[in-house]
Design an enzyme around this catalytic site. Structure first.
Site, PDB file in Angstrom:
ATOM      1  N   SER A  78       0.905  -1.156   0.072  1.00  0.00           N
ATOM      2  CA  SER A  78      -0.097   0.260   0.159  1.00  0.00           C
ATOM      3  C   SER A  78       0.829   1.245   0.078  1.00  0.00           C
ATOM      4  CB  SER A  78      -0.999   0.160   1.221  1.00  0.00           C
ATOM      5  OG  SER A  78      -0.189  -0.123   2.299  1.00  0.00           O
ATOM      6  N   HIS A  84      -5.607  -4.139  -1.594  1.00  0.00           N
ATOM      7  CA  HIS A  84      -5.107  -3.174  -2.624  1.00  0.00           C
ATOM      8  C   HIS A  84      -5.161  -3.635  -3.916  1.00  0.00           C
ATOM      9  CE1 HIS A  84      -4.409   0.472  -0.082  1.00  0.00           C
ATOM     10  NE2 HIS A  84      -3.993  -0.329   0.897  1.00  0.00           N
ATOM     11  N   LYS A 104     -12.158  -0.848  -0.040  1.00  0.00           N
ATOM     12  CA  LYS A 104     -11.308  -0.165  -0.895  1.00  0.00           C
ATOM     13  C   LYS A 104     -12.076  -0.061  -2.393  1.00  0.00           C
ATOM     14  CE  LYS A 104      -7.289  -0.280   1.615  1.00  0.00           C
ATOM     15  NZ  LYS A 104      -7.938  -0.856   2.959  1.00  0.00           N
TER      16      LYS A 104
END
Lengths: 415, 80
Positions: free
Chosen positions: A190, A218, A249
């Protein structure tokens, strides 16, 4: 009163220490929904300002997508607001199991179990499946939630140098006598935006009879040709034993996470993982939203394709302008400034120009590696990115760092 | 016989350091200084056990006992 002046002063002094060290985190109030453009109140008390957001994890621009919002509304209407229960008492609805099945299908795994967050998934999974006879071997840059999860587990732990496969192999040889070995890493890191070498890791795990764990927070939704994640990009779908990921996310951005992988491992989590056993079920409204997100992503790769184009434009633009970037091809593009104050000043100047991007510095990243971490979204249109790039170049010129090397920037500003 | 401290220092630099923090000495705090995290201590313990054919009980392998090369040498010598 138990909260004496002595205790109060103790905390006041600790907070002052954080402030004096320049590490005090200040929240900025956003007056809009999450999107490519947001309205931010900064400094606190000022009128909200419309800015382009280049620091959200909203990679696919689905956080405020009308179809996701509609599905969430339907979930609210048909399944209610909350369940007031953990999963195994009276907190499992049909849609919870439906989502687990859909996630398994999307990631190409055998089974899935939902957690309130990926932080909880990482906190619970190791303790549920390992004992003191086992070893966890983690990349040295894994996410803080994985570190916390390993701390809660009785198994021994060791580390390997970031993405160093020769070092990992040495560690697998060193711990050959353990009952179970688990290699642990992030799919996409990240802070640096680089991708794990999952193909090489899967081969090593096969050679040394080790399990392979990857946190895809991610990556899920946009890495790989159809957005399944790093395992798709590296050609090892079906070879990852444990995947954890988040719905907070790219996959809608609300909350929730999961452990997905081998059937028996998922079942062990259902029986033993403490954040699953002792925390509330994911709210129906969120489950309904994520179900719609997975439908959208399964029908078309349009959004991850657009993200790829946006990322290429952004990375190329910054690089040609002369910024020092971390290598990679993911939508996480760190602009390296090395000095903490420079990162903070840079961020403030960007905000004045209508661009919202945050400076990161120690202890979030290593000392001397301060940066502005930019994150690109499929929600960005080209005019957003052009405006943001112009602003970066203007501020870069102001601090005279364009075309300068790492060493030259450190000589100018320190690290 | 090779100097024990030199051997340990060489291992620490090779295993835990990069170009940014390779100026480690016998007295550099390894654990409290953030060079060796508590997770990575297990490699160092196994290295010492294999190299010197000893067994260091977990109770003795504390972060304090592993904090400098000098302290590690004292620890190893207790079990030789």
């Amino acid at each position: 009163m138990a909260y004496s002046n002595k205790i109060k002063e103790l905390y006041q002094n600790q907070l002052k220490g954080i402030q004096d060290a320049g590490l005090f985190k200040q929240e900025r109030f956003i007056h809009s929904s999450q999107d490519a453009e947001i309205e931010v109140e900064f400094p606190t008390g000022s009128a909200p300002k419309k800015v382009i957001n280049v620091c959200a994890n909203n990679y696919l621009g689905l956080s405020s997508h009308p179809e996701v919002i509609k599905a969430a509304h339907e979930g609210l209407d048909t399944r209610g607001y909350g369940m007031s229960s953990v999963r195994f008492i009276c907190g499992t609805q049909d849609i919870h199991r439906e989502l687990e099945n859909k996630v398994s299908e999307f990631l190409g795994t055998e089974d899935t179990i939902l957690f309130p967050s990926c932080m909880d998934a990482n906190a619970g999974v190791f303790e549920a499946i390992l004992t003191s006879e086992d070893i966890m071997i983690s990349d040295r840059l894994v996410h803080a939630s994985i570190i916390d999860g390993m701390r809660l587990c009785a198994a021994q732990h060791d580390t390997f140098k970031h993405s160093d496969m020769a070092h990992l192999e040495k560690k697998l040889q060193l711990h050959a006598d353990k009952r179970l070995k688990v290699v642990i890493n992030d799919g996409v890191y990240s802070m640096d935006g680089d991708t794990a070498k999952l193909d090489e890791m899967a081969a090593l795990c096969e050679k040394y009879d080790a399990l392979l764990f990857v946190d895809e927070s991610h990556s899920s939704g946009f890495i790989g040709k159809t957005g399944r994640g790093t395992h798709e990009k590296c050609g090892v779908m079906g070879k990852i034993d444990i995947i954890t990921t988040t719905f907070g996310k790219a996959l809608g951005g609300a909350s929730g996470g999961c452990v997905s992988g081998r059937k028996e491992i998922v079942e062990m989590c259902r029986q033993k993982a403490r954040p699953y056993l002792f925390s509330n079920t994911i709210a129906p409204v969120v489950v309904s939203g994520v179900l719609r997100v997975l439908d959208i992503l399964s029908q078309s790769t349009e959004r991850r394709d657009k993200l790829e184009v946006n990322t290429e434009f952004w990375r190329k633009g910054l690089s040609e302008a002369g910024f020092v970037l971390k290598d990679g091809d993911t939508p996480i593009v760190p602009v390296m400034l090395f000095n903490a104050k420079l990162a903070q000043d840079f961020s403030k100047d960007l905000f004045d120009l209508g661009i919202y991007a945050i400076g990161f510095f120690f202890p979030v990243v290593p000392q001397g590696a301060a940066r502005i971490r930019t994150q690109i979204s499929a929600g960005h249109e080209m005019h957003h990115l052009e405006k943001a790039l112009d602003a970066f170049i203007k501020v870069g010129k102001k601090y005279d760092i364009l075309g300068k090397t790492k060493q030259e920037i450190i000589e100018m500003y320190g690290n | 016989m090779e100097d024990m401290k030199e051997v340990i220092l060489e291992y620490v630099i090779e295993e835990y350091c990069d170009e940014e923090n390779d100026d480690v000495t016998f007295e550099t705090p390894l654990i409290s200084g953030g060079i060796v995290d508590s997770f990575s201590m297990v490699s160092l313990k196994r290295f010492l056990e294999n190299k010197y054919k000893i067994s260091i009980p977990d109770a003795d392998a504390s972060p304090e006992a592993f904090d400098t090369v000098n302290k590690i040498e004292v620890l190893v010598k207790r079990f030789l």
